[in-house]
Structures are given as structure tokens and as C-alpha cells.
Design an enzyme around this catalytic site. Sequence first.
Site: not given
Length: 366
Positions: A14-15, A206, A270-271
Site C-alpha cells: 500500500n505505501w 506509534k 490499520r492498527n
Amino acid sequence: MAQKTSVCIVGSGNWGSAIAKIVGANCANLPEFEERVTMYVYEEMIDGKKLTEIINTTHENVKYLPGHKLPPNVIAVPDLVEAAKDADVLIFVVPHQFIPNFCKQLLGKLKPNAIAISLIKGFDKAEGGGIDLISHIITRHLKVPCAVLMGANLANEVAEGQFCETTIGCRDAKYAKILRDLFQANHFRVVVVDDSDAVEICGALKNIVAMGAGFVDGLGLGDNTKAAVIRLGLMEMIRFVEIMYPGGKLSTFFESCGVADLITTCYGGRNRKVGEAFVKSGKTIQQLETELLNGQKLQGPLTAEEVNYMLKNKNLEEKFPLFTAIHKICSGSLKPQDLIECIRCHPEHISHCFSRESSLLPAPKL
Ligand SMILES: NC(=O)c1ccc[n+]([C@@H]2O[C@H](COP(=O)([O-])OP(=O)(O)OC[C@H]3O[C@@H](n4cnc5c(N)ncnc54)[C@H](O)[C@@H]3O)[C@@H](O)[C@H]2O)c1
């Protein structure tokens, strides 16, 4: 005429695909770059067709970034060494668990003066109870300098061209300009700092906090509680750098890689999504990763485990109650309902009255 810089993107999730839009356009438009950009794609079959063939004919990564066209000068290559061997700049953007294997394959196959930049958020476990930064693994194994790029950059929003900022951490000033030119766009503004380790650690930690934010959402708790979890998460991130990687700068936490990425991940990533579903559905993290993420990988639980491995070995779990509780919830030894009890007596609420004992550089004077 000076030699043009040729670029390879190692990864196409995705990234990786979102950043390929920016990097591909910059390489097509800026004279210092070779127009052709190779992108290593882990081969998969989609409806009977190879993903590399789909990308090279339709210019769309239909699995990981559907609905967005990649520039036609970005060429999908299924062989890692073939994609990387002529590159002057290697952009690493794969889930972090694949990096050790990638390094093995690339060892001795790169150009002598190649440099790398890692967009990967996560750590690896180091022998003897510590953690390894991905950029350090890349440098150690491949003998190339490795910068990092981290920020409040949800891939789909970047691909849509929505305005955002990012932070490049680059220890060697001589690479700062070429890296900024490679990534900077009208909607993607780059700040380069030299505090590379702290930038990378922010990007990994994070994702742990975001799992906690997801638990808060799943438990139906309100915005005040979520803000408390985010703030305590930030303080544990700062404390982690202070103890494990002394020499970091407090100002780095106010760049896009710090507080901005933390906020966006705790609201949009998503997390957070899987954390919420974990509480509401009672399913395992692995089940939810398969059901909700369509092949994308979840980084938070793995990073929580790696960090816990280090904290436990150094007898530091009590100083990091949020990270510790999130790891225990992800691994099934604590119920999500116990999260708040674990942070009610956080060291932040006990040790600091009027003064802070941070060894990081003080915040800039106003
Ligand atoms: N997606 C985002 O919004 C975002 C933003 C910033 C940073 N990141 C970070 O970028 C990194 C890459 O994430 P992503 O979102 O591009 O990936 P992703 O989770 O979307 O996709 C998974 C990738 O892994 C590949 N893959 C699957 N199995 C493999 C195997 N056995 N060997 C090699 N490759 C395999 C897939 O082909 C795919 O390219 C991660 O560290 C992530 O934390 C992601």
C-alpha cells in the site's frame, strides 16, 4: 554531464505503491534522476494473472493500491536482485519482517556507492535482549548508508494527493538534497533532520500506541480517554528514546514523524482498526489481519512484542506500562478491559510534580 541517479523501490504494498506515484513523477520530471524507476514486486497471482504483468500493462497495483494509476516509468520487476542491482538509491518499503531475508539476497549485488532510505516502520529483535533498527540492519548487512522517511502519511491519502508532511532522518548532510528532491511534491512536504534514529523509533512505536487507541474505541470509551492514551504513548516514546538511544532531540517529536504520525495512526490507521475489532469481535489478531487487511500486514502487535522483549530483559516493564499492557493484550495474557487499570498509576502521574527529568534537549524557547 553528471551521471543521473537511478532509483529502485524495494516493495509494492500500500505505501510502496503510493510513494511510487511521487517518486516516479519526480524521476520523470527532474533532470538529476534516471527516468526509469524499478519497483520490486513480490509476485502474486490475481485472477490468473501475474501482479507484475498487471502493473506493467495497466499501471495499477490492483491488489494493494486499487483505483490509482502509477506513472508509466515505474516498472514492476519480480526479481529482487534484478530490480536493485543498478540503483544508486534504494527505497526500502516492505513489512519489516521480510528485511533480513531481503538483505541476504542483496548482499554483494549492489552498486558500490549506492545509498538506501527506509520507509519501514518496525524493529527486529537483536540477540542478547535488545532491538535492532531496520536502517541499522540495512547498513550493517549491505554496507550502505541508510536514511529514513517517516511521517503522518496514510498511504491512501498520499495517493489521493491530499496535503501532508513527512520527515527524512539523514545523518550525512551530503545526501539530504538528493533525498529531499526525490520525495518532495506539492502535496508532500519534506523536512530533513539529522536525528535519524529518533525519527525511525517514532515511526515504529506509534503503531503500538495505535493498537491501544483501537482498544479504547472498541471498549466504547470516549475522546478524553483516547487522548490520555495518546499522550501517555507519546511520553513512553520519548522515554524510550531517552533510555535506549541517548542523544535524541526532543524537537524531533514535534516533526511529522512524531506527534503528527501518532495522531493520524491513532485515528485512521490499520492498527487502530484491528485493535477496535479485536475488542468487539473476540477474534484473534491473526484472524482479523486476514479478514480485514486483504494481504496488508499489521505492524503494531509485532512491534509491541519486540519492544517488550527488550523492556523485559532490561527490567523496564514498569516504566512503560502502556507498551507493556498493549503487548499483553495482543498476546492474550491480559483482557482489553484491564487496559485502563494498567495505566491509572502511570509513572507520569506519580513522579513529575512541576519538573521533568528529561535528558533530551529542551524544547525550543518561545
Ligand atoms: N500503508 C501505510 O499507510 C504506510 C504508511 C507509512 C509507512 N508504512 C510502512 O511501510 C512498510 C510497508 O507497508 P505497505 O503498506 O507498503 O505494505 P502492505 O502491508 O500494504 O503490503 C504487504 C507487502 O508485503 C509483500 N509480501 C507479502 N508476503 C511477502 C513475502 N513472503 N516476501 C516478501 N514480500 C511479501 C506484499 O507483496 C506487499 O507488497 C511497513 O513497514 C509499514 O509500516 C505504511
